[in-house]
Scaffold this motif. Sequence first.
Motif, PDB file in Angstrom:
ATOM      1  N   VAL A 293      47.468  10.918 -26.516  1.00 35.34           N
ATOM      2  CA  VAL A 293      48.555  11.829 -26.174  1.00 35.34           C
ATOM      3  C   VAL A 293      48.015  13.147 -25.622  1.00 35.34           C
ATOM      4  O   VAL A 293      47.089  13.742 -26.194  1.00 35.34           O
ATOM      5  CB  VAL A 293      49.450  12.109 -27.397  1.00 35.34           C
ATOM      6  CG1 VAL A 293      50.540  13.132 -27.055  1.00 35.34           C
ATOM      7  CG2 VAL A 293      50.084  10.811 -27.888  1.00 35.34           C
TER       8      VAL A 293
ATOM      9  N   LEU B 296      49.454  16.976 -24.632  1.00 32.22           N
ATOM     10  CA  LEU B 296      50.592  17.879 -24.777  1.00 32.22           C
ATOM     11  C   LEU B 296      50.644  18.813 -23.573  1.00 32.22           C
ATOM     12  O   LEU B 296      49.750  19.633 -23.368  1.00 32.22           O
ATOM     13  CB  LEU B 296      50.482  18.689 -26.074  1.00 32.22           C
ATOM     14  CG  LEU B 296      51.605  19.694 -26.329  1.00 32.22           C
ATOM     15  CD1 LEU B 296      52.961  19.004 -26.387  1.00 32.22           C
ATOM     16  CD2 LEU B 296      51.346  20.495 -27.609  1.00 32.22           C
TER      17      LEU B 296
ATOM     18  N   GLU C 108      53.297  14.228 -23.729  1.00 30.62           N
ATOM     19  CA  GLU C 108      54.380  14.855 -24.474  1.00 30.62           C
ATOM     20  C   GLU C 108      54.627  16.233 -23.881  1.00 30.62           C
ATOM     21  O   GLU C 108      53.723  16.843 -23.315  1.00 30.62           O
ATOM     22  CB  GLU C 108      54.015  14.983 -25.962  1.00 30.62           C
ATOM     23  CG  GLU C 108      54.040  13.679 -26.735  1.00 30.62           C
ATOM     24  CD  GLU C 108      55.450  13.244 -27.087  1.00 30.62           C
ATOM     25  OE1 GLU C 108      56.380  14.063 -26.882  1.00 30.62           O
ATOM     26  OE2 GLU C 108      55.630  12.106 -27.571  1.00 30.62           O
ATOM     27  N   ARG C 109      55.856  16.741 -24.014  1.00 35.63           N
ATOM     28  CA  ARG C 109      56.216  18.032 -23.441  1.00 35.63           C
ATOM     29  C   ARG C 109      56.700  19.002 -24.520  1.00 35.63           C
ATOM     30  O   ARG C 109      57.508  18.641 -25.378  1.00 35.63           O
ATOM     31  CB  ARG C 109      57.327  17.858 -22.400  1.00 35.63           C
ATOM     32  CG  ARG C 109      56.957  16.972 -21.216  1.00 35.63           C
ATOM     33  CD  ARG C 109      55.957  17.638 -20.293  1.00 35.63           C
ATOM     34  NE  ARG C 109      56.447  18.902 -19.795  1.00 35.63           N
ATOM     35  CZ  ARG C 109      57.239  19.032 -18.729  1.00 35.63           C
ATOM     36  NH1 ARG C 109      57.641  17.957 -18.064  1.00 35.63           N
ATOM     37  NH2 ARG C 109      57.633  20.234 -18.322  1.00 35.63           N
ATOM     38  N   SER C 110      56.212  20.237 -24.458  1.00 39.47           N
ATOM     39  CA  SER C 110      56.725  21.286 -25.351  1.00 39.47           C
ATOM     40  C   SER C 110      57.769  22.127 -24.636  1.00 39.47           C
ATOM     41  O   SER C 110      58.596  22.780 -25.262  1.00 39.47           O
ATOM     42  CB  SER C 110      55.587  22.195 -25.826  1.00 39.47           C
ATOM     43  OG  SER C 110      55.134  23.024 -24.761  1.00 39.47           O
TER      44      SER C 110
ATOM     45  N   GLN D 104      55.323  17.095 -34.469  1.00 40.05           N
ATOM     46  CA  GLN D 104      56.371  16.688 -33.535  1.00 40.05           C
ATOM     47  C   GLN D 104      55.808  15.935 -32.336  1.00 40.05           C
ATOM     48  O   GLN D 104      56.453  15.032 -31.798  1.00 40.05           O
ATOM     49  CB  GLN D 104      57.136  17.923 -33.063  1.00 40.05           C
ATOM     50  CG  GLN D 104      58.224  17.640 -32.043  1.00 40.05           C
ATOM     51  CD  GLN D 104      59.001  18.886 -31.670  1.00 40.05           C
ATOM     52  OE1 GLN D 104      59.283  19.727 -32.518  1.00 40.05           O
ATOM     53  NE2 GLN D 104      59.352  19.012 -30.395  1.00 40.05           N
ATOM     54  N   TRP D 105      54.584  16.317 -31.897  1.00 42.68           N
ATOM     55  CA  TRP D 105      53.970  15.683 -30.724  1.00 42.68           C
ATOM     56  C   TRP D 105      52.846  14.724 -31.112  1.00 42.68           C
ATOM     57  O   TRP D 105      52.059  14.305 -30.265  1.00 42.68           O
ATOM     58  CB  TRP D 105      53.448  16.761 -29.776  1.00 42.68           C
ATOM     59  CG  TRP D 105      54.533  17.700 -29.341  1.00 42.68           C
ATOM     60  CD1 TRP D 105      55.623  17.399 -28.578  1.00 42.68           C
ATOM     61  CD2 TRP D 105      54.654  19.094 -29.675  1.00 42.68           C
ATOM     62  NE1 TRP D 105      56.409  18.507 -28.405  1.00 42.68           N
ATOM     63  CE2 TRP D 105      55.848  19.572 -29.062  1.00 42.68           C
ATOM     64  CE3 TRP D 105      53.885  19.985 -30.415  1.00 42.68           C
ATOM     65  CZ2 TRP D 105      56.266  20.891 -29.183  1.00 42.68           C
ATOM     66  CZ3 TRP D 105      54.305  21.304 -30.542  1.00 42.68           C
ATOM     67  CH2 TRP D 105      55.483  21.740 -29.932  1.00 42.68           C
TER      68      TRP D 105
ATOM     69  N   PHE E  22      47.873  14.633 -30.734  1.00 43.26           N
ATOM     70  CA  PHE E  22      47.460  14.720 -29.333  1.00 43.26           C
ATOM     71  C   PHE E  22      45.979  15.062 -29.223  1.00 43.26           C
ATOM     72  O   PHE E  22      45.409  15.732 -30.095  1.00 43.26           O
ATOM     73  CB  PHE E  22      48.322  15.722 -28.567  1.00 43.26           C
ATOM     74  CG  PHE E  22      48.433  17.092 -29.186  1.00 43.26           C
ATOM     75  CD1 PHE E  22      47.493  18.078 -28.918  1.00 43.26           C
ATOM     76  CD2 PHE E  22      49.512  17.404 -30.021  1.00 43.26           C
ATOM     77  CE1 PHE E  22      47.602  19.347 -29.462  1.00 43.26           C
ATOM     78  CE2 PHE E  22      49.629  18.671 -30.575  1.00 43.26           C
ATOM     79  CZ  PHE E  22      48.676  19.646 -30.298  1.00 43.26           C
TER      80      PHE E  22
END
Length: 379
Positions: A40, A42, A65-67, A83-84, A87
């Motif tokens: 992953v 981020l 994944e996107r913040s 949450q992610w 990574f």
Amino acid sequence: MSAATPTPQDSGLPPPPRAIDKSIVSKTTITVSSHEPKPVILHLGDDIRWNYELYKELGERYHIERSFSVGREDFKKALREKQWGDFVAMYRPFWNTGGEMGNWDPELIELLPKSCKIYASAGAGFDWVDTKTMAEHGIVYCNSAPSCTESVADAAIVLIISTFRAIPWSFLAARSGDPDKFRDANQNIAAVTHNPNGHVLGIVGLGKIGYRIAQKATAAFEMKVWYHDVVRFEEREKSVGAKWCENLDELLSGSDCVLLATPFSGAVLLGPKEFKLFKHGTRLVNIARGKLIDEEALVGAMEDGTVSAAGLDVHANEPYVNEKLAKRENVMVLSHTAGASVESHIGFERLGMENLISFLDGKGAITPVNLQWLRETKE
């Protein structure tokens, strides 16, 4: 480094990056079989805007994944709650987005998963990141300085010319619409301005940006270049005919225009003591970081004529600009935009992804800045 060479502590400059240690790279390589989920990455901040094909490749090889835009407390909460997930990398393609969580200090860094091994971010400066603490946590930090080199160097030339030719005075007089101010500038500027040709440009920091400025200044304006750095760049100095100054004092005392092109290492570089070494009437240009200069000391140096003119792209308390400096007719102030161009942003975006792919493939990061500390944690 010879006994005569100044240490980073003596000069105020950060230690130079060392060559990539292949043992470090091999220990942090991410490997995954076809049966395992993708590692992953981020992605911090806004969407990609230019390098779509490379981003597509990144997404095919890794799970992104996107913040998006998130404040510090929410970001910390998301990290605690994983949450992610775990990574392996972070990617921030733009300097004006994805940084809403504030400075990357130990409080934030310690919340990152142990799986995270690299942070690739836009921009040249990294004073907002505790890169040493990142290294202690096994994370390589990469900046994108090469991508904005041309833009910053061009802006530096503008500021150099402005200090020699009193451009702010002429500009403000004309823009005021006041005929008396126009006449004053028109009739009196010639008596106090000079061409930069033949003058000594003292560059603090002959990295990629400092070197490019030296190339432009010597080729276009036949300026003489002196430089100070914690290491000597003999090939670079030969190519532009530069003189290496072993210590900062030597450079300050011999320059007609002092230009700062070095990272901020946590300490003021030019204060009352250093301004006393300037030749009377020296110009000052800063395209590095505002905190390198004691601005009150600079105000004093300008009031007594030690510094005759200044060109400041960066400021100590951004986004606030020192009013005593901004209101002076012999100071050109910009809004930290020296590196701001479409070309820079395209490069930031691309180089960040190239850093991630190279590192995660086991080839090492392209533009790491904290390998010296990462090495120490491995020894």
